[in-house]
Design an enzyme around this catalytic site. Structure first.
Site, mmCIF file in Angstrom:
data_model
loop_
_atom_site.group_PDB
_atom_site.id
_atom_site.type_symbol
_atom_site.label_atom_id
_atom_site.label_comp_id
_atom_site.label_asym_id
_atom_site.label_seq_id
_atom_site.Cartn_x
_atom_site.Cartn_y
_atom_site.Cartn_z
ATOM 1 N N ASP A 189 0.791 -1.022 -0.232
ATOM 2 C CA ASP A 189 -0.521 -0.392 0.055
ATOM 3 C C ASP A 189 0.890 1.571 -0.033
ATOM 4 O OD1 ASP A 189 1.126 -0.537 2.422
ATOM 5 O OD2 ASP A 189 -0.779 0.509 4.086
ATOM 6 N N GLU A 190 2.001 1.049 -0.101
ATOM 7 C CA GLU A 190 3.036 1.982 -0.062
ATOM 8 C C GLU A 190 4.077 2.141 -1.610
ATOM 9 O OE1 GLU A 190 5.043 4.003 2.806
ATOM 10 O OE2 GLU A 190 4.137 1.439 3.627
#
Lengths: 423, 370
Positions: free
Chosen positions: A106-107
């Site tokens: 998620d990043e």
């Protein structure tokens, strides 16, 4: 083309797993949702912003989360789904630059220095990405923009939820100065405590401290790192992942080690590190290698090739530990020890299956799915807290004089019971 | 120490002791062979702390004594000795070895540094077995053991003696070999024996012939054959409950000539073996089995053979090396393969009409082909 002063973007999905669940099931929207195991020992893997208002955060025992919020909705993990959505997110990111370095599902970091001619200023690019992610995937994300990776990451955290922040390069040092030292990348709870013990509470104070003094407080490597970060210096570049041929980690001891217990623990720690990197890169490998360099600089490697590829920490621990035992070091003095996995492949190749008992209650020394779950939870906690949160108990019984041989130990203590800011 | 020995016997003794304890030693003293001359006998000993090998040969002794000599050097020397008696003469730290016109002076190591070897107790329970039956049993089962030192329990062969039966079992989590033998001896119990040591013992038993005595004690097992003894530490830990792995039912039974299948498999596998993790698939249908392998880089191979098939046809893929090992273990002209489906284990048995066939089960997990 003009040089861009703040070319680094850090894009971080907001409460990723929980947001995906809320998106996929409209009934969950606006409600406090956590993702994780509902069982007695379940842990929160992700909490929606609604749930965070109750003080719920990742890695919190589910029992406690429920007590804080009786109307809490608990959704089981769907990692395949998150992986799929993550792939779509990364695709949007690569539409503006090939320089995308995913940190986890998620990043990711982006270097848009070369994209400004096509897509406008970094801020315009950041807004564009947020729009695209929202439009195509119906998910919120936050973007931090700065001259370095550490600043971009700091800002995405402060922009949350669903925001964008940029600091001009020439104001970074000034703006960092009043922030607490805990905002520095690499400063775990123990490091923070130690810095505070010396009166170093703000990043500005760290920046003004003499490098040698800082190194005496937190160790050479970390001291150098914190000193640089505090002064806005971060030489790390955005490096897109190339297909890895092997994943390994090694440790050179400050003083040669002959204690089998210390060696064993180091193997455990390295296996953990390698396992996490494998899983983060969605790789698994068949050949596990142990490398030992003696005080004489003689180096031996022993490897073992499994019939089926693995990315489980437990497998690596077992195999690498066995290879260590097989060396029968008999208190030989060891200078360096390393653990690696090669013969990598993704999961699409033909897979050798393992024998299984008809009765699922039968204990077998292989095939214990609990280790997969342990890895997942450990990975999640590590992702959330930037260090190694869940670990082997034998790595936690710190002896004070061990700290010189393992300067990064601070990063590996359990997370604090309160949630770090902005997460 | 001063003695005279027959060259062939001396060479055999030294090479067996050093080979049995193949060199993964870390202490210098463990790289040595301890020679002990006493009572008309020369005893050669070697150990790596896990396995201890001891062999005794008759010699004529002028002066008894002991010496610890570098094993590999000694083995290399004696292998090239001319046809003449070997004479040893000198002190432990400098021993003269003469054979024909060749003379060597070898520096010995400190005899005291050599560890005391475990010796089986006089009253330990033991059992006797024909050496060839033992060698055969080991060769059938040990191949299924893991070579992965990371899982010590799986690198062993579980020997179990009870109620007139000796059972040997080994698994590496992908396959399982179990062999049972009628064995009417007083010895009862369990031993998880390192596969490597067991194979050494089997090899020695095959060479020496005759019968073999197994001595089982707490934490160690000894194999005695003629003038040789091999003692090995047992592996700590619990061997998996392998009986739970044996499937209770199967859908399809295949009886097939073993040698043609082995040869076809070896041909087809050439394509597969070039690339790690490439399976060979077997399709059973209408009285034939078709073997097939595809290697993206090299090409593909296929071959069909007749087979007696009772039940539904199916396709199943295996690691060719694992399947080959199983086919070799069975040893009979014809074999029986029991199958359920493409993702369930295959069971291989020897198939003969007479009752004398080995009680052998080789269980093999397939590969999942995506």
């Amino acid at each position: 083309m003009p040089r861009v002063a703040e070319p680094i973007l850090h894009v971080d999905m907001d409460a990723f797993y929980a947001s995906v669940e809320q998106r996929d099931d409209p009934q969950l929207r606006g409600r406090p949702v956590v993702v994780g195991g509902a069982g007695g020992r379940g842990v929160v893997a992700a909490a929606s912003y609604e749930a965070r208002r109750f003080g719920i955060h990742s890695a919190m025992p589910m029992v406690r989360a429920r007590r804080l919020c009786p109307q809490l909705v608990i959704v089981p993990n769907r990692f395949d789904r998150y992986r799929e959505v993550s792939g779509a997110v990364m695709e949007i990111l690569t539409s503006v630059t090939p320089l995308v370095e995913p940190l986890s599902l998620d990043e990711a970091f982006l270097d848009v220095g070369g994209s400004v001619g096509l897509f406008g200023t970094p801020t315009q690019i950041g807004e564009r990405l947020r729009r695209e992610v929202r439009a195509q995937l119906d998910l919120p994300c936050s973007v931090g923009i700065g001259p370095t990776k550490s600043v971009a990451k700091l800002l995405s955290g402060r922009a949350k939820p669903d925001g964008l922040l940029r600091w001009p390069a020439d104001e970074v040092v000034e703006r960092l100065a009043p922030l607490p030292v805990s905002e520095l990348w690499g400063a775990g709870p123990k490091t923070v405590e130690r810095l505070q013990g010396y009166g170093l509470r703000t990043i500005g104070q760290v920046a003004r401290t003499d490098l040698r003094t800082l190194q005496r407080v937190v160790g050479d490597a970390l001291g150098t790192q914190l000193h640089q970060l505090a002064r806005g210096i971060d030489p790390r570049s955005v490096t897109p992942h190339e297909p890895a041929r092997s994943v390994s980690a090694e440790e050179t001891f400050d003083e040669d080690v002959d204690d089998p217990v210390v060696l064993r623990r180091e193997v455990l720690r390295l296996a953990e590190k390698v396992g996490r990197r494998l899983r983060r890169a969605e790789l698994s490998g068949r050949t596990v290698t142990l490398k030992v360099r003696f005080a004489s600089f003689e180096t031996v490697t022993r490897s073992s090739t499994l019939a089926a590829p693995t990315d489980r920490t437990h497998d690596l621990v077992v195999v690498a530990g066995g290879l260590l035992d097989g060396l029968r070091l008999e208190r030989a003095r060891v200078r360096l020890i390393g653990v690696g996995v090669s013969n990598l492949g993704d999961d699409t190749a033909a897979a050798q299956l393992t024998l299984d008992a008809a009765d699922p209650g039968t204990e077998l020394p292989w095939n214990d799915p609990r280790w997969d779950r342990v890895d997942r939870v450990a990975d999640q906690v590590a992702e959330r807290f930037g260090g190694l949160g869940v670990s082997y108990a034998s790595l936690l019984d710190d002896h004070p004089n061990d700290e010189d041989t393992a300067p990064t130990r601070e990063d590996r203590t359990p997370p604090p019971s309160t949630s770090p800011e902005d997460r | 120490m001063k003695l005279r020995a027959d060259r062939a016997q001396f060479a055999d003794a030294v090479s067996w002791a050093t080979r049995t304890v193949a060199g993964r030693v870390t202490l210098p003293a463990l790289s040595g062979v301890l020679l002990e001359a006493q009572d008309g006998k020369l005893t050669c000993r070697a150990t790596d702390l896990e396995v201890a090998a001891e062999i005794t040969i008759p010699v004529s002794i002028d002066r008894p004594g002991r010496a610890l000599l570098p094993g590999r050097l000694l083995a290399q020397l004696v292998a090239r000795f001319p046809q003449a008696p070997v004479e040893l003469d000198g002190e432990p730290d400098r021993l003269q070895i003469t054979c024909g016109r060749a003379t060597f002076h070898v520096r010995g190591m400190q005899v005291e540094d050599f560890p005391t070897l475990p010796v089986p107790a006089e009253d330990a329970s033991s059992g006797v077995l024909p050496a060839d039956a033992f060698a055969r049993l080991v060769s059938q089962v040990a191949r299924a053991a893991s070579t992965d030192e990371g899982r010590p329990v799986l690198t062993g062969v579980q020997l179990h003696a009870e109620g007139g039966l000796l059972t040997a079992a080994a698994t590496d989590s992908y396959r399982l070999a179990v062999r049972t033998l009628d064995w009417d001896q007083a010895l009862e119990g369990n031993a998880l024996v390192p596969s490597r040591s067991l194979q050494e013992a089997a090899k020695a038993a095959g060479e020496v012939g005759g019968s073999l005595t197994i001595v089982l004690e707490e934490g160690q097992v000894s194999f005695l054959f003629g003038d040789r003894r091999l003692t090995t530490k047992l592996i700590e830990g619990t061997f998996p409950n392998y009986r739970a792995l044996l499937p209770d039912a199967h859908e399809t039974t295949v009886v097939i000539e073993r040698t043609p299948l082995v040869e076809a498999l070896q041909r087809v596998a050439i394509v597969a073996l070039g690339q790690a993790n490439t399976p060979v698939s077997l399709t059973f249908s209408d009285g034939s089995v078709e073997l097939q392998a595809t290697n993206q880089e090299m090409g593909d191979a296929a071959e069909a053979l007749p087979a007696d098939i009772d039940g539904e046809g199916l396709t199943i893929a295996f690691n060719p090396a694992f399947l080959l090992a199983g086919l070799e273990a069975t040893g009979t002209e014809r074999i029986r393969i029991e199958l359920r489906d493409g993702l369930k284990p295959a069971v291989l048995h020897p198939e003969t009409d007479d009752e004398q066939t080995d009680d052998l089960t080789y269980l093999l997990m397939p590969m999942r082909v995506s």
